[in-house]
Write an enzyme that holds these catalytic residues in place. Sequence first.
Site, PDB file in Angstrom:
ATOM      1  N   SER A 145      -9.864  -1.113   6.867  1.00  0.00           N
ATOM      2  CA  SER A 145      -9.271  -0.910   5.530  1.00  0.00           C
ATOM      3  C   SER A 145      -8.568  -2.092   4.907  1.00  0.00           C
ATOM      4  CB  SER A 145      -8.301   0.258   5.577  1.00  0.00           C
ATOM      5  OG  SER A 145      -9.030   1.432   5.474  1.00  0.00           O
ATOM      6  N   LYS A 169       0.844  -1.199   0.000  1.00  0.00           N
ATOM      7  CA  LYS A 169       0.000   0.000   0.000  1.00  0.00           C
ATOM      8  C   LYS A 169       0.874   1.241   0.000  1.00  0.00           C
ATOM      9  CE  LYS A 169      -3.893   1.866   2.758  1.00  0.00           C
ATOM     10  NZ  LYS A 169      -4.757   1.594   3.929  1.00  0.00           N
ATOM     11  N   SER A 210      -9.708   1.540   2.860  1.00  0.00           N
ATOM     12  CA  SER A 210      -8.833   2.374   2.067  1.00  0.00           C
ATOM     13  C   SER A 210      -7.787   1.583   1.255  1.00  0.00           C
ATOM     14  CB  SER A 210      -8.114   3.374   2.973  1.00  0.00           C
ATOM     15  OG  SER A 210      -7.278   2.698   3.882  1.00  0.00           O
TER      16      SER A 210
HETATM   17  N1  GLN Z   1     -13.334   3.498   6.390  1.00  0.00           N
HETATM   18  C1  GLN Z   1     -12.633   3.756   7.603  1.00  0.00           C
HETATM   19  C2  GLN Z   1     -12.220   5.210   7.658  1.00  0.00           C
HETATM   20  O1  GLN Z   1     -12.435   5.901   6.695  1.00  0.00           O
HETATM   21  C3  GLN Z   1     -11.458   2.851   7.761  1.00  0.00           C
HETATM   22  C4  GLN Z   1     -10.204   3.365   7.178  1.00  0.00           C
HETATM   23  C5  GLN Z   1      -9.003   2.542   7.546  1.00  0.00           C
HETATM   24  O2  GLN Z   1      -9.102   1.476   8.151  1.00  0.00           O
HETATM   25  N2  GLN Z   1      -7.844   3.071   7.207  1.00  0.00           N
HETATM   26  O3  GLN Z   1     -11.702   5.666   8.633  1.00  0.00           O
END
Ligand code: GLN
Length: 484
Positions: free
Chosen positions: A180, A81, A156
């Site tokens: 994410s 990532k 994400s």
């Molecule tokens: N969708 C969640 C957020 O926007 C999780 C994001 C993540 O785990 N980085 O915070």
Amino acid sequence: MYLHGMEPYISLTILHQKIKEGKFTLTTVVEHYLQRIDAESHLNAFIEVYKDEVRNLAPVINAKILNGTAGRLAGMVIGIKDLICYKDHGVSAGSRMLENYVSIFSATVVERLLDEDAIIIGRLNCDEFAMGGSNENSYFGHVKNFADNTKVSGGSSGGSAVAVQAGLCMAALGTDTGGSVRQPASFCGIIGLKPTYGRVSRHGIVAYASSFDQVGPLTKSVEDAALIMEIIAGHDDFDSTSSTFPVPKYSQELSFEGKKRIAYLPETLLSEGLDPEVKLLTETMIKRLQDEGHSVEPISFPYLDYVVPTYYILTTAESSSNLARYDGVHYGFRSPNAADLESTYKKSRSEGFGAEVKRRIMLGTFVLSAGHYASFYGKAQKVRRLIREKTEEILRDHDFILLPTSPGPAFGLGEKTDDPVVMYLADIFTVQASLAGIPAISLPVKNNSKGLPLGLQLIGKRFGEAELLSFSKYVMDMHMADQE
Ligand code: GLN
């Protein structure tokens, strides 16, 4: 689609065997993935591909496999990532703010992968600073779901999930703050594990919310998830929150026997917005496990309505503090339109960050402000404790908690971008494990009637990754056998 007799990737053991038998070389393998990445570039999973590097590395590692000196991940083609630092490589966190930033050191997880002869093929698209659940907040554009190009990848770690789903690499690393790794894994029909907080070093990971962030693998098999975990987990002197708790040999502890006690939370099945097919899938799995002789019983979790607000108060607070460093002065984007110190700060931050990141910095600054601290941040800390204690209480009497990973399958591109609250509410099933700091895995169980993958989630005990992985393998094997 497959070069020189290469077959779909199944596991590293089989790959090594074939290389030893002279069926193909790692160069063939690497060329295959480079070709796949080119052929599917419209998915927008990769931000950068390290073509020359992997071409140079392939014969070196191939020789090591043949002479028996190779590391445990030899030849595993992995994407990372774009939030994970890799020395002398760009890392932009999906943001204009870090668009041209080149890392001066490697994250501990990257060093550990490289020490075991993994081949890092490139960096993968993600929501800006990991804030999002659809990869639509990336400065580098959205990622398309390979199962249906009109749907989101999830986020994400959207690039990480699609790259594995579409066979552009064998496995990927993502980060999971509130889902994410797990949610994009479920949208893409692969496996995604969020480890216990402190299990994997955060050194060299661009911070979002430091009391939640964890790195986790996205893979096609439980075996690969176990192997990667075994290598990346463990204490690191560069991360004081990383645990010294010993790391089991997860990949060798995958055999499962016996009967388990599993809790499911009736509130999750009654929750508004739960897709009927996801509900049915969960109920079918409950029944299936009961038929196998496991105890699967409803246990009330009265805090489900509070998990999303608590998560968003705490993570926006932490992110507003973490992102203060991007000021246009130290490093990163500096606005060419700035004239003095104040306009440097203002314009660099206004132009360098996207809308969602700015929204969260403002929310986080608000909940931490003197006048509102007690009613928001302070209160959310207390609620986090209640959520953690209740979850731990359930896990004292049960081995796992079973629940959906996401309320529905991958949604349409642009479908939820108008209303951030709608997007946040989709995190309802993933943030509980994040607030509690315990491990959770998303397993690809079935496609829905439209061919979109659906995932189920298992939450395990603190540092219970070994049990979680072996039970996951059992569930996946049982499921495979049912399909035959
Ligand atoms: N969708 C969640 C957020 O926007 C999780 C994001 C993540 O785990 N980085 O915070």
